[in-house]
Design a protein around this motif. Structure first.
Motif, PDB file in Angstrom:
ATOM      1  N   UNK A  30      13.233 -43.939  90.781  1.00  0.00           N
ATOM      2  CA  UNK A  30      13.433 -42.507  90.534  1.00  0.00           C
ATOM      3  C   UNK A  30      12.148 -41.876  90.037  1.00  0.00           C
ATOM      4  N   UNK A  82      22.162 -41.831  86.948  1.00  0.00           N
ATOM      5  CA  UNK A  82      21.281 -42.059  88.117  1.00  0.00           C
ATOM      6  C   UNK A  82      21.736 -41.221  89.305  1.00  0.00           C
ATOM      7  N   UNK A  83      23.047 -41.026  89.445  1.00  0.00           N
ATOM      8  CA  UNK A  83      23.543 -40.157  90.513  1.00  0.00           C
ATOM      9  C   UNK A  83      22.958 -38.746  90.355  1.00  0.00           C
ATOM     10  N   UNK A 112      25.451 -38.616 100.994  1.00  0.00           N
ATOM     11  CA  UNK A 112      26.206 -37.762 100.060  1.00  0.00           C
ATOM     12  C   UNK A 112      26.128 -36.283 100.407  1.00  0.00           C
ATOM     13  N   UNK A 159      20.508 -41.193 100.051  1.00  0.00           N
ATOM     14  CA  UNK A 159      21.426 -40.335  99.279  1.00  0.00           C
ATOM     15  C   UNK A 159      21.716 -39.053 100.040  1.00  0.00           C
ATOM     16  N   UNK A 192      15.447 -44.349  99.215  1.00  0.00           N
ATOM     17  CA  UNK A 192      16.706 -44.217  98.459  1.00  0.00           C
ATOM     18  C   UNK A 192      17.176 -42.758  98.467  1.00  0.00           C
ATOM     19  N   UNK A 196      20.258 -37.902  88.851  1.00  0.00           N
ATOM     20  CA  UNK A 196      18.812 -37.920  89.067  1.00  0.00           C
ATOM     21  C   UNK A 196      18.473 -38.057  90.550  1.00  0.00           C
ATOM     22  N   UNK A 197      19.213 -38.931  91.225  1.00  0.00           N
ATOM     23  CA  UNK A 197      18.941 -39.138  92.650  1.00  0.00           C
ATOM     24  C   UNK A 197      19.285 -37.868  93.446  1.00  0.00           C
ATOM     25  N   UNK A 253      21.953 -29.950  87.053  1.00  0.00           N
ATOM     26  CA  UNK A 253      22.068 -31.392  86.801  1.00  0.00           C
ATOM     27  C   UNK A 253      21.072 -31.840  85.736  1.00  0.00           C
ATOM     28  N   UNK A 303      23.777 -44.992  95.006  1.00  0.00           N
ATOM     29  CA  UNK A 303      23.351 -44.749  93.627  1.00  0.00           C
ATOM     30  C   UNK A 303      23.311 -46.049  92.838  1.00  0.00           C
ATOM     31  N   UNK A 352      25.305 -45.340  85.771  1.00  0.00           N
ATOM     32  CA  UNK A 352      25.284 -44.978  87.195  1.00  0.00           C
ATOM     33  C   UNK A 352      25.410 -43.476  87.403  1.00  0.00           C
ATOM     34  N   UNK A 353      26.277 -42.817  86.622  1.00  0.00           N
ATOM     35  CA  UNK A 353      26.471 -41.390  86.871  1.00  0.00           C
ATOM     36  C   UNK A 353      25.224 -40.586  86.512  1.00  0.00           C
ATOM     37  N   UNK A 383      19.498 -43.810  81.675  1.00  0.00           N
ATOM     38  CA  UNK A 383      19.242 -43.981  83.110  1.00  0.00           C
ATOM     39  C   UNK A 383      19.969 -45.214  83.652  1.00  0.00           C
ATOM     40  N   UNK A 384      20.374 -46.108  82.761  1.00  0.00           N
ATOM     41  CA  UNK A 384      21.131 -47.282  83.198  1.00  0.00           C
ATOM     42  C   UNK A 384      22.577 -46.946  83.549  1.00  0.00           C
ATOM     43  N   UNK A 420      16.440 -35.573  92.872  1.00  0.00           N
ATOM     44  CA  UNK A 420      15.274 -36.026  93.654  1.00  0.00           C
ATOM     45  C   UNK A 420      15.427 -35.622  95.118  1.00  0.00           C
TER      46      UNK A 420
END
Lengths: 598, 598
Positions: A598, B355-356, B571, B567, B563, B358-359, B419, A590, B352-353, B349-350, B362
């Motif tokens: 994204x 982005x987690x 994860x 993930x 990416x 969002x990823x 999410x 991440x 990290x959590x 979006x900057x 995705x």
């Protein structure tokens, strides 16, 4: 017929057979109490919740608060319920004797509160926010502020709010812009917009006491420049009764997916609609010292976070009991073993997958309730333990548990509500049944009072490492006490003790491993998986505690506890393995994924 | 500006760079088509979905269908959208040329359908149920039935339903009691009550074609005595146009938590309100042979199950894109690395959590979309592959994948929607934003067309063991083909290939282990964990397929695929370990817990 709100039997088990609530009466702080006064309070709570809160839970959802541009209109049943709540003395139950409260231990008043949260989360928020507000003023306010604001709240005549967020500053409180200008008589005039204010405006009480974060001119930037003010909706007159209208007005309401019984308002301070004492600006009084506001507010916030977890738990719990009752009654299909279509249909609880969904719910909601009451019991220790070291110990343990008490039920008791819908099949998805509303109501809890992600940062970024990690060590040490007691019992308890011991080791080692590389952003990238894993470990601990307390007792109630414990240790605790692996490996997928991918 | 419904770029990648949609045009069945006609269909779908379906998604939620005792009233915007849908030829897109359809490959029409499901799940259900109905009649109906009922459905003038459940028989179809009495002209008269009928009554189309399960007198008991009938709301007159009213009437509506655009009705057949041809009883025609109704219906049901998974995927997908857009715009707080409150706030979006979250979304929604289109591609093989063995292979693979295509998106794309709410913070919990509705709409998908638990029984109890387990072996073998291609690439792909290979071994071994004890109830007690674990393995396979397809290509789109694959492998896939452990250990906690301990 047993209640479908909570299990009174389970509460008695937790309070008396495990947490030693009765022994608290030996302490001077609770000397006025006895098992009888506790039972009386619990029965009163069950009765008032059942008769006056539960019946309008659905209308709170269908008739949500309205704002006509001037005034906020709330379902009138809320006001009627709160009247009964105050008249029966429930609003003062847990408050100190010094302000006219009954000073019931927290562990007991929390169990009482759970009845109201299970019956009607929306209506229960008014008194619970009020009591949090009153406690903060009791701790940090002047005697005059206590006399003016706290007493009418304890009596249930006034209600309270906490005003932190602003449109541009939700989780980021450093960025609030509400300002407080020094004014006549040592008071202040506040100007700014607050958002997401639960119970922010309504006509349910004689007055509303806002606790507001704002910045004094010339203060330091960021969170260090935030002060706390008490700002009533109506300024108290010379006799203390609400008098002139203060310059704080609702500017709109948020229309939520659930939890609709609680008004959620935007409030404008100092907009100029009202001109108290002849000019615009909301009159407020500084609470405690200047620039210490966030610290005071976090005191209230920590209580509120435990309250959020308690509410999530209660809503999960009632969903479990309702789906259990449904599964016992609804006849449909035949178990795999029954041969042929000639066999009679059976209640769906006879289907293994339905029992799986019920046992999972039981393990979540009873486990969460154990955690909530365990935490409340720690609050009692902080207030009443004779030994100062034990008071500090309780404080530290509560500190590290708070993000878990807040987040774990907010995540897993929504899963419980999800399973409650699933047990009901298509019916559960309709508004004719209760469970879909519980699912919607409960979803807020992972957002307000610090999001799920923020709880993770609080645990791994602060509580696990502060002061050499002594809070986390204390948690592990405390749980190991339970491991030792369980080992001594042999059997299933000893088997679970070994599983918990391994999980506790991982809890400690994983935090150390996460921080071992010297790059905080790497450790914190996995703060949420760490929070979730430790949450499951703590819940396993709670199940071992309950198993130990149930040990040696026979009967369906205790066997049910053992079955749920077994479920949690076999089906749930293993989930933590891959999560700890991720955190310990300092996994950076991440972190390494930039926004443009994204 | 890019659409927030779906990513057209992603669909093109899946169709053309992975699934070889263009190569299908080399087969006689699809010889009329070309990349240009496919692109034209996709663009048309995007445009009609965006302009005519998305705009009333919210009003479908707020203005849900009403029943006035006689008639059902649906948001008129639904009818307007369906008119455009039919006029632009979308209702016949995937239908065979023999009935006037465009005979576009399934893999392309499924991608087109996803635009409508993402834009407005409720409105999209009308044409999608209709096409399932039409396909069943095409397969099993007489030429007269096809001419009478299918053609007007293909033209978008009539709509269709499937009527299976009854108040006392939801998942348990053996217990239906609707009866069909032989009547004049070889027709039948139907009497009974059907429940949970999506699109069951409305005035959106000229006629409604019900496909109804009922029992003939003297037939065998249980599921073997179920026959299928086609029962129109209006009996077609001599010219084929809707004429006399049949004796099927709505008896009420279900009021749902979400998915409100689609009417959900109770229907009474043969209640006597109408007297077609002079007497009560709903006139229906037997479809295919007597007592084979459930088999035919399951043909439609399997398509419907894939459609449910597709709908869940599309709703998850749009939630992802909306939360992604929000996260790029909403400014709040500072990353951990930024020092001091003086630093400017950043888009969330900057963090990290964020982005987690969002990823994770995705990886769920793009993975699920890959699975949906992969399955649609298999349907194309069953219809058009030149080699009969390949057609059978595709049939078997589709058969074992169906419970996963149905259940996995229904579970994980709701997690994606959860999410998406969380990324929005408090705003996501309000009805001012879209994501809370997506979360509510999507929750139905784990219930209808066979609950989550039933999919588990279908996979572990049937598909994994039938014919010596050849379906499951085929799945494993097929995925291993991808493993080999990925290994050859080296790098991240090879690394993931090894992880998938282990997971595939566990998939096969665990099914064998579950069944090794000779007690089916023990194996099936863990059917749901098995379903969920295999679902994650299949999704990992879908991510490896996408990684292989992306291999050698540069740029943000392909890097994003890599990416998300990383993930998922790091994860998500590890979650399956504890689930497989449970199943392989033949864990019996749930089975051994009797109902009275709950």
């Amino acid at each position: 017929m047993a209640s479908t709100l909570l299990s009174a039997r389970d509460l008695r088990f937790l309070l008396y057979e495990w947490l030693g609530a009765e022994e608290l009466t030996e302490r001077p702080h609770y000397a006025e109490h006895s098992r009888e006064t506790f039972d009386g309070a619990l029965e009163l709570a069950e009765r008032v919740a059942t008769d006056h809160f539960a019946p309008h839970n659905k209308t709170n959802d269908t008739d949500e608060p309205r704002f006509d541009g001037e005034q906020v209109h709330v379902n009138p049943e809320v006001g009627e319920a709160l009247k009964v709540y105050a008249e029966t003395g429930l609003s003062s139950l847990g408050m100190p004797e010094s302000v006219g409260g009954a000073q019931v231990p927290h562990v007991v008043s929390s169990a009482c509160n759970a009845w109201f949260q299970a019956a009607n989360l929306g209506t229960s928020a008014y008194p619970f926010l009020t009591s949090g507000n009153a406690r903060l003023l009791l701790e940090h306010g002047t005697q005059e502020q206590i006399d003016t604001f706290v007493r009418p709240m304890v009596e249930g005549r006034w209600t309270g709010t906490m005003c932190l967020s602003e449109p541009q500053a939700g989780s980021s409180l450093a960025d609030i812009t509400t300002r407080a200008e020094p004014a006549e008589d040592g008071a202040f005039r506040l100007f700014g917009n607050k958002m997401w204010i639960s119970a922010g405006d309504h006509e349910l009480s004689e007055n509303i006491v806002h606790l507001v974060l704002a910045k004094l001119p010339g203060g330091p930037p960021g969170v260090k420049g935030i002060s706390l003010f008490v700002v009533p909706k109506y300024l108290p007159g010379p006799d203390g009764a609400p008098d002139e209208r203060n310059d704080v007005v609702p500017a709109g309401l948020n229309h939520k997916m659930g939890y609709r019984g609680t008004v959620n308002a935007l409030l404008n301070f100092g907009e100029g609609r009202h001109t108290p004492q002849g000019r615009p600006g909301a009159i407020g009084h500084l609470v405690g010292e200047a620039h210490q506001g966030l610290k005071y507010m976090f005191h209230m916030m920590n209580g509120a976070r435990i309250g959020v977890g308690a509410g999530a738990t209660a809503v999960g719990y009632t969903g479990y009991l309702k789906s259990l009752a449904y599964a016992r009654e609804r006849v449909q299909g035949r178990p795999a073993a029954a041969k042929g279509p000639g066999a009679p249909q059976v209640p769906i609880i006879e289907h293994t997958d339905v029992r799986r969904m019920l046992l999972a719910q039981k393990s979540y909601v009873e486990g969460a309730m154990a955690l909530v009451l365990y935490s409340a019991r720690l609050v009692d220790d902080t207030l009443s333990h004779e030994d100062a070291r034990e008071r500090e110990r309780a404080e530290l343990l509560l500190d590290v548990l708070t993000p878990i008490v807040k987040s774990w039920p907010s995540q897993w008791c929504v899963v419980a509500n999800d399973l409650a819908i699933q047990v009901h099949g298509g019916y559960g998805y309709t508004r004719e049944y209760d469970v879909e509303q519980h699912y919607r109501d409960n979803r807020l809890n992972a957002i307000h009072e610090g999001t799920h992600g923020i709880q993770g940062l609080d645990l791994l970024g602060r509580k696990a490492v502060q002061d050499g990690g002594k809070r986390l060590s204390l948690l592990v040490e405390q749980a190991r006490g339970c491991v030792r007691r369980a080992r001594a019992l042999g059997g299933q308890e000893a088997e679970h003790a070994e599983l918990l011991e391994s999980a506790l080791e991982r809890t400690a080692h994983t935090a150390a491993a996460a921080w071992s590389g010297g790059r905080p952003e790497v450790a914190l990238a996995n703060a949420t998986p760490y929070l979730e894993a430790v949450g499951h470990v703590v819940l396993a601990w709670m199940w071992l505690e309950q198993s130990v307390a149930a040990s040696g007792h026979e009967g369906a109630f205790y066997d049910g506890k053992r079955a749920a414990a077994r479920y949690f240790f076999r089906h749930e605790l293993p989930r933590t393995g891959p999560q700890f692996d991720l955190v310990a490996a300092r996994e950076t997928t991440v972190l390494d994924t930039p926004a443009d991918l994204l």
